[in-house]
Write an enzyme that holds these catalytic residues in place. Structure first.
Site, mmCIF file in Angstrom:
data_model
loop_
_atom_site.group_PDB
_atom_site.id
_atom_site.type_symbol
_atom_site.label_atom_id
_atom_site.label_comp_id
_atom_site.label_asym_id
_atom_site.label_seq_id
_atom_site.Cartn_x
_atom_site.Cartn_y
_atom_site.Cartn_z
ATOM 1 C CE LYS A 9 -3.919 -2.173 2.343
ATOM 2 N NZ LYS A 9 -4.862 -2.045 3.484
ATOM 3 C CE1 TYR A 49 -9.569 -2.795 0.692
ATOM 4 C CE2 TYR A 49 -8.650 -0.962 -0.535
ATOM 5 C CZ TYR A 49 -8.477 -2.052 0.304
ATOM 6 O OH TYR A 49 -7.225 -2.396 0.749
ATOM 7 C CG ASN A 112 -3.505 -2.153 6.953
ATOM 8 O OD1 ASN A 112 -3.385 -1.773 5.789
ATOM 9 N ND2 ASN A 112 -4.499 -2.917 7.348
ATOM 10 C CG HIS A 115 -5.693 -6.259 0.447
ATOM 11 N ND1 HIS A 115 -6.852 -6.263 1.190
ATOM 12 C CD2 HIS A 115 -5.884 -7.144 -0.567
ATOM 13 C CE1 HIS A 115 -7.705 -7.127 0.638
ATOM 14 N NE2 HIS A 115 -7.140 -7.667 -0.432
ATOM 15 C CD GLU A 126 -9.194 -9.411 -2.864
ATOM 16 O OE1 GLU A 126 -10.007 -9.036 -2.004
ATOM 17 O OE2 GLU A 126 -8.046 -9.820 -2.573
HETATM 18 P P1 CMP Z 1 -7.455 -4.218 4.151
HETATM 19 O O1 CMP Z 1 -7.068 -5.552 4.655
HETATM 20 O O2 CMP Z 1 -6.919 -3.784 2.843
HETATM 21 O O3 CMP Z 1 -9.070 -4.111 4.108
HETATM 22 C C1 CMP Z 1 -9.777 -2.916 4.314
HETATM 23 C C2 CMP Z 1 -8.895 -1.757 4.692
HETATM 24 O O4 CMP Z 1 -9.557 -0.644 5.285
HETATM 25 C C3 CMP Z 1 -7.907 -2.206 5.768
HETATM 26 O O5 CMP Z 1 -6.982 -3.110 5.252
HETATM 27 C C4 CMP Z 1 -7.366 -0.857 6.227
HETATM 28 O O6 CMP Z 1 -6.390 -0.325 5.337
HETATM 29 C C5 CMP Z 1 -8.618 0.038 6.122
HETATM 30 N N1 CMP Z 1 -9.253 0.348 7.402
HETATM 31 C C6 CMP Z 1 -9.332 1.586 7.951
HETATM 32 N N2 CMP Z 1 -9.990 1.559 9.100
HETATM 33 C C7 CMP Z 1 -10.345 0.298 9.338
HETATM 34 C C8 CMP Z 1 -11.062 -0.358 10.381
HETATM 35 N N3 CMP Z 1 -11.545 0.307 11.440
HETATM 36 N N4 CMP Z 1 -11.250 -1.701 10.280
HETATM 37 C C9 CMP Z 1 -10.776 -2.385 9.206
HETATM 38 N N5 CMP Z 1 -10.097 -1.803 8.187
HETATM 39 C C10 CMP Z 1 -9.875 -0.485 8.247
#
Ligand code: CMP
Length: 138
Positions: A9, A49, A112, A115, A126
């Protein structure tokens, strides 16, 4: 052998962590069989998403995912979906296990670093969202 889909990311590409993350992936016996660096536009990010479109964090997520380059990847190996989820660690880095990518590199629950698909079915969807057949070389 199966496949999962991964995104490195914007928070990670911005800090030049692509190689460090790929090192962890490859040392875990996952093979990168497809990879490209892209700048997502709003439409592509929203489509990817879509499952989160009613969540309170959706708009921030789209803004973040379009804020800089991402690296989309296909990882191949035994039990690839679960294996990559274990290597990534929990969505919230505060809960991530020591040694995982998110524990090492993630900044917070949104930024984070990576993904990974959460199921075989989603991995397939995906992968097809981002890759043509000819772009996958095992
Ligand atoms: P990802 O695993 O890509 O799936 C959804 C993304 O939303 C997650 O990682 C984070 O980058 C983002 N995100 C932001 N806030 C939250 C939250 N409270 N819970 C889960 N995902 C979040």
């Amino acid at each position: 052998m199966n496949r999962t889909f991964s995104i490195i990311k914007p928070d990670a590409t911005r800090r030049n962590l692509t190689g460090s993350i790929n090192k962890i992936i490859e040392e875990s016996n996952l093979k990168i069989v497809g990879q490209k660096r892209l700048l997502l536009n709003k439409e592509i990010a929203e489509g990817f998403y879509a499952i989160h479109k009613d969540k309170p964090f959706f708009n921030d997520l789209i803004e973040y995912m379009t804020s800089g380059p991402v690296v989309v990847q296909i990882l191949e190996g035994e039990d690839a979906v679960n294996k990559y989820r274990n290597i990534m660690g929990s969505t919230n880095p505060e809960n991530a296990v020591e040694g995982t990518i998110r524990k090492k590199f993630a900044l917070n629950i949104q930024e984070n670093s990576v993904h990974g698909s959460d199921s075989e079915d989603n991995a397939k969807i995906e992968i097809e969202y981002f890759f043509k057949k000819e772009e996958i070389v095992g």
